[in-house]
Design a protein around this motif. Structure first.
Motif, PDB file in Angstrom:
ATOM      1  N   UNK A  75       2.922   0.814 -97.691  1.00  0.00           N
ATOM      2  CA  UNK A  75       2.700   0.851 -96.330  1.00  0.00           C
ATOM      3  C   UNK A  75       3.416   1.869 -95.813  1.00  0.00           C
ATOM      4  N   UNK A  76       4.788   2.068 -96.359  1.00  0.00           N
ATOM      5  CA  UNK A  76       5.622   3.403 -95.657  1.00  0.00           C
ATOM      6  C   UNK A  76       4.692   4.522 -96.397  1.00  0.00           C
ATOM      7  N   UNK A  77       4.291   4.421 -97.605  1.00  0.00           N
ATOM      8  CA  UNK A  77       3.717   5.758 -98.295  1.00  0.00           C
ATOM      9  C   UNK A  77       2.306   6.058 -97.290  1.00  0.00           C
ATOM     10  N   UNK A  78       1.707   4.962 -96.930  1.00  0.00           N
ATOM     11  CA  UNK A  78       0.485   5.288 -96.138  1.00  0.00           C
ATOM     12  C   UNK A  78       0.611   6.095 -94.924  1.00  0.00           C
ATOM     13  N   UNK A  79       1.653   5.417 -94.194  1.00  0.00           N
ATOM     14  CA  UNK A  79       2.013   5.942 -92.990  1.00  0.00           C
ATOM     15  C   UNK A  79       2.492   7.527 -92.871  1.00  0.00           C
ATOM     16  N   UNK A  80       3.118   7.881 -94.111  1.00  0.00           N
ATOM     17  CA  UNK A  80       3.475   9.164 -94.304  1.00  0.00           C
ATOM     18  C   UNK A  80       2.324  10.062 -94.484  1.00  0.00           C
ATOM     19  N   UNK A  81       1.311   9.708 -94.999  1.00  0.00           N
ATOM     20  CA  UNK A  81       0.049  10.156 -95.051  1.00  0.00           C
ATOM     21  C   UNK A  81      -0.492  10.553 -93.599  1.00  0.00           C
ATOM     22  N   UNK A  82      -0.617   9.578 -92.891  1.00  0.00           N
ATOM     23  CA  UNK A  82      -1.052   9.677 -91.691  1.00  0.00           C
ATOM     24  C   UNK A  82      -0.323  10.686 -90.645  1.00  0.00           C
ATOM     25  N   UNK A  83       1.067  10.509 -90.828  1.00  0.00           N
ATOM     26  CA  UNK A  83       1.940  11.403 -89.980  1.00  0.00           C
ATOM     27  C   UNK A  83       1.766  12.883 -90.339  1.00  0.00           C
ATOM     28  N   UNK A  84       1.736  13.075 -91.683  1.00  0.00           N
ATOM     29  CA  UNK A  84       1.367  14.627 -92.291  1.00  0.00           C
ATOM     30  C   UNK A  84       0.132  15.068 -91.609  1.00  0.00           C
ATOM     31  N   UNK A  85      -0.968  14.240 -91.944  1.00  0.00           N
ATOM     32  CA  UNK A  85      -2.188  14.659 -91.128  1.00  0.00           C
ATOM     33  C   UNK A  85      -2.187  15.033 -89.811  1.00  0.00           C
ATOM     34  N   UNK A  86      -1.574  14.177 -89.101  1.00  0.00           N
ATOM     35  CA  UNK A  86      -1.433  14.316 -87.779  1.00  0.00           C
ATOM     36  C   UNK A  86      -0.533  15.516 -87.411  1.00  0.00           C
ATOM     37  N   UNK A  87       0.404  15.750 -88.063  1.00  0.00           N
ATOM     38  CA  UNK A  87       1.229  16.884 -87.732  1.00  0.00           C
ATOM     39  C   UNK A  87       0.600  18.022 -88.175  1.00  0.00           C
ATOM     40  N   UNK A  88      -0.473  18.308 -89.040  1.00  0.00           N
ATOM     41  CA  UNK A  88      -1.098  19.436 -89.260  1.00  0.00           C
ATOM     42  C   UNK A  88      -2.092  19.725 -88.351  1.00  0.00           C
ATOM     43  N   UNK A  89      -2.741  18.549 -87.714  1.00  0.00           N
ATOM     44  CA  UNK A  89      -3.812  18.742 -86.723  1.00  0.00           C
ATOM     45  C   UNK A  89      -3.062  19.415 -85.635  1.00  0.00           C
ATOM     46  N   UNK A  90      -1.910  18.902 -85.112  1.00  0.00           N
ATOM     47  CA  UNK A  90      -1.021  19.124 -84.043  1.00  0.00           C
ATOM     48  C   UNK A  90      -0.974  20.672 -84.123  1.00  0.00           C
ATOM     49  N   UNK A  91      -0.571  21.193 -85.164  1.00  0.00           N
ATOM     50  CA  UNK A  91      -0.547  22.589 -85.432  1.00  0.00           C
ATOM     51  C   UNK A  91      -1.579  23.442 -85.535  1.00  0.00           C
ATOM     52  N   UNK A  92      -2.766  22.570 -85.501  1.00  0.00           N
ATOM     53  CA  UNK A  92      -4.134  23.465 -85.898  1.00  0.00           C
ATOM     54  C   UNK A  92      -4.010  24.320 -87.181  1.00  0.00           C
ATOM     55  N   UNK A  93      -3.476  23.494 -88.051  1.00  0.00           N
ATOM     56  CA  UNK A  93      -3.267  24.328 -89.456  1.00  0.00           C
ATOM     57  C   UNK A  93      -4.769  24.357 -90.026  1.00  0.00           C
TER      58      UNK A  93
END
Ligand SMILES: Cc1ncc(COP(=O)(O)O)c(CN[C@@](C)(CC(=O)O)C(=O)O)c1O
Length: 401
Positions: free
Chosen positions: A320-338
């Motif tokens: 579960x911790x790994x899955x939450x890292x996936x979501x957080x990284x995805x969200x962080x890139x979205x925030x940056x509009x990468x």
């Protein structure tokens, strides 16, 4: 002078060498996303509580000795390992058609299996996925097999190249060996769906292709031990034969204890007995017999239902911790509009994300941001935490803009 004076300096291992470079870096912001080893939110290696309890029980046991194990290893461990991957109700186990030997973790299980096949199987060609774990081709080549590839990953969709896979396995010589990742494909994080697994199984059985499963992440991908063994159990259920390499490095955190098992599911109990006898002739001159400590920990946990349940809870926590890292990284890139589509980060499964970053971008991120990852763009999600995700997202953003 030296008799080895002419010896060339060998290159660092593509995966383990990343940690060597990371350790040399004095930067306070460095992050190691190379080797697939679990780290906690605090960035520390994890020894599972249930493992510490099992070790305490072993140490407190006054009758415990350090005698040689049999060549095939700890018998309890072998039986329990087969049950874990094939299922307690497996027909192959009920009919005594499984030969299991304890080996030196996943790598050792793959090597012993490869050597056994090179000696006793008529088809010496093994097809491995393209891409696959970097050590696979070397293990099987040195075991005496001829290594070929089958298409697996489609860079365009960042998903499975299913048509390519079927074509390549369809044109393999009948009887060829095929390496299959049981779950959480390394490095791509892309797994076939159950329906695709069924099509692969039918094709392979129709051509008498010999499955060699590599299960290094059971329970680590979905958080469920049974779910992550479904592909394997489909093949065993059809009554056919297969090889299976198991590792407890990741799902029990026993990396350095080198605990694993090779199982060969055979057509009959009589064959399984003879297969085990020949496996002993491969092992004895290689390392004679395996280490007792790690296998005793695993057997202690698997044989006690309370400890087994405690293990599954801790295992799910890691997944579960790994899955939450996936979501957080995805969200962080979205925030940056990468720029780019990063949805593969949350679609992929298991320890790794195959980012799609090229080796120049990987080198840039190492130089400028002290992010350490393998040159193929793979990152070990377990190496991330809430604290380091923004730094990684900044690095990816800079690398692609
Ligand atoms: C698919 C696969 N099979 C077998 C192994 C062998 O593991 P073991 O011998 O330690 O049981 C690994 C480990 N791959 C790691 C996690 C570590 C490594 O490269 O050795 C990786 O970073 O890919 C693996 O990813």
């Amino acid at each position: 002078s030296s008799v080895f004076a002419g010896l060339a300096q060998a290159p660092e291992d593509p995966i383990l060498g990343v940690t060597v470079a990371y350790n040399k870096d004095p930067s306070p912001v460095k992050v190691n996303l190379g080797v697939g080893a679990y780290r906690t939110e605090e960035g520390k290696p994890l020894v599972l509580n249930v493992v510490r309890r099992a070790e305490q029980m072993l140490i407190n046991n006054p009758s415990r000795v350090k005698e040689y194990l049999p060549i095939t290893g700890l018998a309890d461990f072998n039986k329990l390992s087969a049950k874990l991957i094939f299922g307690a109700d497996s027909p192959a186990i009920q009919e005594n058609r499984v030969a299991t030997v304890q080996c030196l973790s996943g790598t050792g299980s793959l090597r012993v299996g490869g050597e056994f096949l090179a000696r006793h199987y008529h088809e010496r060609t093994i097809y491995i996925p393209q891409p696959t774990w970097g050590n696979h081709p070397k293990v099987f080549t040195l075991a005496g097999l001829t290594v070929r590839s089958y298409r697996y990953y489609d860079p365009a969709t960042r998903g499975l190249d299913f048509q390519g896979l079927l074509e390549d396995l369809g044109s393999a010589p009948s009887g060829a060996i095929v390496l299959l990742h049981a779950c959480a494909h390394n490095p791509t994080g892309v797994d076939p769906t159950l329906d695709q697994w069924e099509q692969i199984r039918q094709l392979m059985r129709s051509k008498a292709l010999l499955p060699f499963f590599d299960s290094a992440y059971q329970g680590f991908a979905s958080g469920s031990l049974d779910q992550d063994a479904q592909s394997v159990r489909m093949f065993v259920a059809d009554g056919g034969e297969l090889l299976m390499a198991q590792s407890y490095a990741k799902n029990m955190g026993l990396y350095g204890e080198r605990v694993g098992a090779l199982s060969i599911v055979c057509g009959s109990a009589d064959v399984a007995v003879r297969v085990e006898s020949q496996l002993k002739l491969v092992i004895r001159p290689m390392y004679s017999n395996p280490p007792i400590h790690g296998a005793s920990i695993v057997a202690t946990i698997l044989k006690d239902s309370a400890m087994f349940n405690e293990w599954t809870v801790e295992l799910k926590g890691m997944a579960d911790r790994i899955i939450s890292m996936r979501q957080q990284l995805f969200d962080a890139l979205k925030t940056r509009e990468t720029p780019g589509d990063w949805s593969h980060i949350i679609k992929q499964i298991g320890m790794f994300t195959f980012t799609g970053l090229n080796s120049d971008q990987v080198a840039f991120m190492r130089q400028e941001y002290h992010i350490y990852m393998t040159s193929d763009g793979r990152i070990s999600m377990a190496g991330l935490s809430g604290r380091t995700i923004p730094h990684l997202a900044d690095a990816i953003h800079a690398a692609v803009t």
